[in-house]
Design an enzyme around this catalytic site. Sequence first.
Site, mmCIF file in Angstrom:
data_model
loop_
_atom_site.group_PDB
_atom_site.id
_atom_site.type_symbol
_atom_site.label_atom_id
_atom_site.label_comp_id
_atom_site.label_asym_id
_atom_site.label_seq_id
_atom_site.Cartn_x
_atom_site.Cartn_y
_atom_site.Cartn_z
ATOM 1 N N HIS A 46 0.827 -1.211 0.000
ATOM 2 C CA HIS A 46 0.000 0.000 0.000
ATOM 3 C C HIS A 46 0.864 1.265 0.000
ATOM 4 O O HIS A 46 0.559 2.232 -0.708
ATOM 5 C CB HIS A 46 -0.938 0.012 1.205
ATOM 6 C CG HIS A 46 -1.906 -1.123 1.222
ATOM 7 N ND1 HIS A 46 -2.701 -1.408 2.319
ATOM 8 C CD2 HIS A 46 -2.225 -2.060 0.280
ATOM 9 C CE1 HIS A 46 -3.449 -2.467 2.048
ATOM 10 N NE2 HIS A 46 -3.169 -2.877 0.821
ATOM 11 N N HIS A 68 -9.237 -1.934 -5.263
ATOM 12 C CA HIS A 68 -8.144 -2.199 -4.326
ATOM 13 C C HIS A 68 -7.130 -3.163 -4.928
ATOM 14 O O HIS A 68 -5.928 -3.053 -4.644
ATOM 15 C CB HIS A 68 -8.652 -2.758 -2.992
ATOM 16 C CG HIS A 68 -7.530 -2.944 -2.013
ATOM 17 N ND1 HIS A 68 -6.989 -1.901 -1.291
ATOM 18 C CD2 HIS A 68 -6.787 -4.040 -1.692
ATOM 19 C CE1 HIS A 68 -5.985 -2.340 -0.558
ATOM 20 N NE2 HIS A 68 -5.842 -3.641 -0.791
ATOM 21 N N ASP A 75 -3.162 -2.573 -5.129
ATOM 22 C CA ASP A 75 -2.142 -3.559 -4.765
ATOM 23 C C ASP A 75 -1.165 -3.795 -5.909
ATOM 24 O O ASP A 75 0.055 -3.863 -5.709
ATOM 25 C CB ASP A 75 -2.798 -4.895 -4.402
ATOM 26 C CG ASP A 75 -3.270 -4.962 -2.958
ATOM 27 O OD1 ASP A 75 -2.892 -4.092 -2.154
ATOM 28 O OD2 ASP A 75 -4.020 -5.903 -2.634
ATOM 29 N N HIS A 80 -0.634 -11.269 -5.018
ATOM 30 C CA HIS A 80 0.756 -10.851 -4.864
ATOM 31 C C HIS A 80 1.746 -11.861 -5.444
ATOM 32 O O HIS A 80 2.755 -11.472 -6.032
ATOM 33 C CB HIS A 80 1.071 -10.623 -3.386
ATOM 34 C CG HIS A 80 0.211 -9.585 -2.744
ATOM 35 N ND1 HIS A 80 0.187 -8.275 -3.165
ATOM 36 C CD2 HIS A 80 -0.674 -9.657 -1.713
ATOM 37 C CE1 HIS A 80 -0.659 -7.584 -2.421
ATOM 38 N NE2 HIS A 80 -1.195 -8.406 -1.539
#
EC number: 3.5.1.108
Length: 304
Positions: free
Chosen positions: A78, A237, A241, A264
Amino acid sequence: MIKQRTPKKVIQATGVGLHSGEKVLLTLRPAPVNTGIVFRRVDLSPVVEIPASYEYVGDTMLCTTLHHGKVKIATVEHLLSALAGLGIDNAYIDVNAPEIPIMDGSAAPFVFLIQSAGIREQNAAKRYIRILKPIRVEENGKYVQFLPHKGYKITFTIGFEHPVFNDRPQTVSFDFSGTSYVKEVCRARTFGFLSDYEKLRECDLAKGGSLDNAIVVDDYRVLNEDGLRFESEFVTHKVLDAIGDLYLLGSSLIGAFEGYKSGHELNNRLLRELMIRQDAWEYTYFDTENYLPAVHPEYYPVEA
């Protein structure tokens, strides 16, 4: 010439670590040209520095974690997203704990922190990575890919069989030649399911997690009293990311990124695959003799 940027002054913020639940002090400092983004564990003696690079990513479960030997800094995405969104090339980030504070679960508090410090242009050209050829990584029906593009564009799709998501995929696409990261992306909060949160608590994780720093969903609805900040907050969001994860390349991108139900781990695998494929990208700079990439005006000259 598009110049490198650094914070104008030192500034601090405190928050709670998502998994430890402990108070974390974060200090943002200016850094010389070509330093990049460097995290520093100042609670250790000697201080341990960890560059914000894809090569230092050692864990991608739930968040992006950087490792240097046995030392780690978790939940960096973030803050990196905010730094990327504001075009910050060089900064030292001091923390006195093994994770970045979660704040409100979005990048907005970090954007406010950086803007409060001010932004100073430096006397060196900003470096970009330009995507020349498509690169794709996929696994179990999920994928991420880079494509050539004149500016910087991110498209993301999520899909959950759940009433909150209308039992169908959600897709957003942001072309940053006309999109403001600050206005349209940075406020999107992280989200999770109540059932997963309870399992994490049983594993002594997510001690700092609450309705104050995440959107929490049960079997039927959003539990946060105020609901969503905007309709596409969930999928936006994931874009937030991705912007943070991609900044681990150490340069801003000229190209398009597409993510389909990814996270991720796949993001980091894509970066590693790109760097191996040296025919698929190049470094470039922009001056009066070179064309400028199509980027939003918030990247352009600021007051020194």
